[in-house]
Enzyme design. Structure first.
Site, PDB file in Angstrom:
ATOM      1  N   ARG A 149     -29.870  -1.045  -3.531  1.00  0.00           N
ATOM      2  CA  ARG A 149     -29.046  -2.259  -3.592  1.00  0.00           C
ATOM      3  C   ARG A 149     -29.548  -3.230  -2.534  1.00  0.00           C
ATOM      4  O   ARG A 149     -29.265  -3.062  -1.356  1.00  0.00           O
ATOM      5  CB  ARG A 149     -27.582  -1.924  -3.277  1.00  0.00           C
ATOM      6  N   THR A 199     -17.299  -4.603  -6.486  1.00  0.00           N
ATOM      7  CA  THR A 199     -18.209  -3.604  -5.920  1.00  0.00           C
ATOM      8  C   THR A 199     -19.652  -3.931  -6.284  1.00  0.00           C
ATOM      9  O   THR A 199     -19.910  -4.488  -7.364  1.00  0.00           O
ATOM     10  CB  THR A 199     -17.892  -2.192  -6.454  1.00  0.00           C
ATOM     11  N   ASP A 238       0.840  -1.201   0.000  1.00  0.00           N
ATOM     12  CA  ASP A 238       0.000   0.000   0.000  1.00  0.00           C
ATOM     13  C   ASP A 238       0.872   1.245   0.000  1.00  0.00           C
ATOM     14  O   ASP A 238       1.931   1.256   0.640  1.00  0.00           O
ATOM     15  CB  ASP A 238      -0.956   0.041   1.206  1.00  0.00           C
ATOM     16  N   TYR A 249     -16.324   3.971 -13.054  1.00  0.00           N
ATOM     17  CA  TYR A 249     -15.855   3.073 -11.999  1.00  0.00           C
ATOM     18  C   TYR A 249     -16.519   1.700 -12.126  1.00  0.00           C
ATOM     19  O   TYR A 249     -15.851   0.659 -12.171  1.00  0.00           O
ATOM     20  CB  TYR A 249     -16.166   3.714 -10.647  1.00  0.00           C
TER      21      TYR A 249
HETATM   22  C1  UGA Z   1     -19.619   3.774  -3.021  1.00  0.00           C
HETATM   23  C2  UGA Z   1     -18.689   3.123  -4.050  1.00  0.00           C
HETATM   24  O1  UGA Z   1     -18.865   3.635  -5.314  1.00  0.00           O
HETATM   25  C3  UGA Z   1     -18.854   1.642  -4.134  1.00  0.00           C
HETATM   26  O2  UGA Z   1     -17.825   1.063  -4.861  1.00  0.00           O
HETATM   27  C4  UGA Z   1     -18.775   0.996  -2.818  1.00  0.00           C
HETATM   28  O3  UGA Z   1     -19.042  -0.380  -2.978  1.00  0.00           O
HETATM   29  C5  UGA Z   1     -19.783   1.647  -1.923  1.00  0.00           C
HETATM   30  O4  UGA Z   1     -19.542   3.060  -1.836  1.00  0.00           O
HETATM   31  C6  UGA Z   1     -19.634   1.024  -0.597  1.00  0.00           C
HETATM   32  O5  UGA Z   1     -19.220   1.659   0.356  1.00  0.00           O
HETATM   33  O6  UGA Z   1     -19.883  -0.174  -0.553  1.00  0.00           O
HETATM   34  P1  UGA Z   1     -22.041   4.800  -2.802  1.00  0.00           P
HETATM   35  O7  UGA Z   1     -22.851   3.957  -1.875  1.00  0.00           O
HETATM   36  O8  UGA Z   1     -22.810   5.488  -3.874  1.00  0.00           O
HETATM   37  O9  UGA Z   1     -20.933   3.878  -3.493  1.00  0.00           O
HETATM   38  O10 UGA Z   1     -21.205   5.887  -1.996  1.00  0.00           O
HETATM   39  P2  UGA Z   1     -21.519   7.114  -1.047  1.00  0.00           P
HETATM   40  O11 UGA Z   1     -20.628   8.211  -1.468  1.00  0.00           O
HETATM   41  O12 UGA Z   1     -21.409   6.678   0.364  1.00  0.00           O
HETATM   42  O13 UGA Z   1     -23.016   7.573  -1.379  1.00  0.00           O
HETATM   43  C7  UGA Z   1     -24.168   6.988  -0.810  1.00  0.00           C
HETATM   44  C8  UGA Z   1     -25.349   7.914  -1.009  1.00  0.00           C
HETATM   45  O14 UGA Z   1     -25.220   9.053  -0.156  1.00  0.00           O
HETATM   46  C9  UGA Z   1     -25.525   8.467  -2.429  1.00  0.00           C
HETATM   47  O15 UGA Z   1     -26.912   8.514  -2.700  1.00  0.00           O
HETATM   48  C10 UGA Z   1     -24.989   9.885  -2.323  1.00  0.00           C
HETATM   49  O16 UGA Z   1     -25.552  10.772  -3.268  1.00  0.00           O
HETATM   50  C11 UGA Z   1     -25.406  10.253  -0.898  1.00  0.00           C
HETATM   51  N1  UGA Z   1     -24.613  11.337  -0.240  1.00  0.00           N
HETATM   52  C12 UGA Z   1     -23.256  11.258  -0.187  1.00  0.00           C
HETATM   53  C13 UGA Z   1     -25.264  12.395   0.349  1.00  0.00           C
HETATM   54  O17 UGA Z   1     -26.515  12.500   0.333  1.00  0.00           O
HETATM   55  N2  UGA Z   1     -24.524  13.383   0.970  1.00  0.00           N
HETATM   56  C14 UGA Z   1     -23.173  13.345   1.019  1.00  0.00           C
HETATM   57  O18 UGA Z   1     -22.568  14.278   1.625  1.00  0.00           O
HETATM   58  C15 UGA Z   1     -22.511  12.235   0.443  1.00  0.00           C
END
Ligand code: UGA
Length: 366
Positions: A325, A126, A41, A170
């Site tokens: 999901r 993912t 890493d 991604y």
């Molecule tokens: C991410 C990665 O892309 C995936 O590869 C990974 O598997 C996944 O996280 C995971 O942790 O398992 P995602 O769940 O979309 O996917 O990541 P987040 O950035 O945590 O977003 C989750 C949700 O929260 C989204 O709807 C986003 O729009 C929302 N969000 C995020 C907010 O409403 N406010 C914020 O400040 C940040």
């Protein structure tokens, strides 16, 4: 060759061993003196507590800085675990070239090396390879038709948006790597197991903006940083997206079972998630406010401000969201006798307390 002694690997290469998942995996594996881990890493801050361990050979370097050292390590190993990735949605449409390089191009030679040596490759992919659910493209609310939103590893189609919505760089890079791994398995006999994580949450996830990292982390660290620094929680597109959240401890239980007995899951793709912990992001924001009020003893956090933002304003042009999901984890139960156990309130309490202890003093001083 999958393993040397009675099917149980003794020497394990872990790529990306200093990240969130890697640091927790090392906590488990290094406690077993029969195992030797050779890890790579570029950032080792999360595994500083393992410095000097007898059974850890640590390469503080990027994966392909010294390819010969990596090929030698793969040749000497019983098993290769690949965790290295760029997995922050904020970078998918702002640094798409780097995202494709890190999630596909840098890892492809590692797949080839595992195939050459016939080493079992355990690859962390993912849930995002599923893209959006079929239900999200139908008028009205089709979420009461399970076949349209449930995610099953070997059945569900992988549905991504148009090329100009670069959010999918991604998912597409990760999907191509999955397909490459599968192709090397089918054509060249390389043993493999692919894990599709569904929102692992726990201590050491990501970083807190402005404290130990810049840019936008994932939602847990975004909301936590806002609570610590007295900023509003930013809710993207009304917070209607849903996620299922699984504890890092449950997730590591599953990965450890795979690492110790890869022969049981050779040639398989496995969802690792917890559908009992499904929540909308709006409800997550509220639950985190209430949890933090309990941790700090300050009821004002219950009404901490929330601000509505558009996805494209926060993440830039080309952002699109995965809607839901809902993993089928039946295969992990059948093959590994694994099922998740830890409920969301407990996950948040542990994780937010850890963040609070690590950062609250610094936030107040700032
Ligand atoms: C991410 C990665 O892309 C995936 O590869 C990974 O598997 C996944 O996280 C995971 O942790 O398992 P995602 O769940 O979309 O996917 O990541 P987040 O950035 O945590 O977003 C989750 C949700 O929260 C989204 O709807 C986003 O729009 C929302 N969000 C995020 C907010 O409403 N406010 C914020 O400040 C940040």
């Amino acid at each position: 060759m999958t393993a040397r002694r009675g099917g149980v690997p003794q020497r394990i290469v872990v790529l990306g061993c200093g990240g969130f998942v890697g640091s927790h995996l090392l906590d488990r594996l290094l406690d077993d003196p029969r195992l030797t881990v050779e890890g790579w890493d570029a950032d080792v801050r999360k595994i500083a507590h393992h410095a000097g361990r007898d059974n850890l050979i640590l390469h503080h370097a990027r994966l392909l800085d010294d390819p010969d050292a990596l090929w030698r390590a793969i040749a000497a190993a019983d098993l290769v675990v690949s965790l290295a990735a760029i997995a922050q949605p904020s970078q998918y449409n702002t640094r798409p070239v780097e995202v494709i390089e890190a999630n596909f191009l840098d890892l492809y030679p590692i797949v080839q090396a595992c195939a050459r040596r016939q080493r079992h490759l355990v690859h962390l992919s993912t849930s995002e390879v599923y893209g959006r659910t079929l239900a999200s493209y139908l008028p009205g609310n089709a979420y009461d038709v399970p076949e349209l939103y449930e995610l099953a590893e070997d059945r569900t189609p992988l549905v991504m948006g148009p090329i100009k919505n670069q959010r999918w760089t991604y998912a597409c890079a990760k999907q191509l790597l999955e397909r490459s791994i599968y192709a090397h398995h089918r054509e060249l006999g390389m043993p493999f197991t692919i894990v599709r994580p569904l929102n692992f949450f726990g201590p050491r996830m990501d970083f807190i903006q402005g404290h130990d990292g810049d840019g936008l982390p994932r939602v847990l660290a975004c909301f936590m940083g806002a609570l610590l620094d007295g900023r509003p929680l930013q809710l993207v597109d009304g917070g209607t997206a849903r996620r299922t959240i699984v504890s890092i401890h449950d997730a590591i239980d599953a990965i450890e079972r795979i690492v110790r007995r890869p022969d049981r899951v050779a040639g398989e793709i496995l969802n690792i998630g917890n559908r009992d912990n499904e929540i909308t992001i709006a409800a997550l924001a509220d639950l985190m406010r209430r949890t933090y009020a309990d941790i700090t003893g300050d009821p004002a956090y219950r009404t901490h401000p929330i601000e509505l933002v558009a996805g494209e304003d926060l993440y830039g042009e080309g952002y699109e969201d995965c809607d839901r999901r809902m993993p089928d984890v039946g295969k992990a139960w059948e093959l590994l006798s694994w099922r998740p156990r830890i409920a969301l309130p407990e996950i948040l309490a542990e994780t937010m307390r850890a963040y609070h202890e690590a950062y609250a003093g610094r936030a107040r001083a700032a």
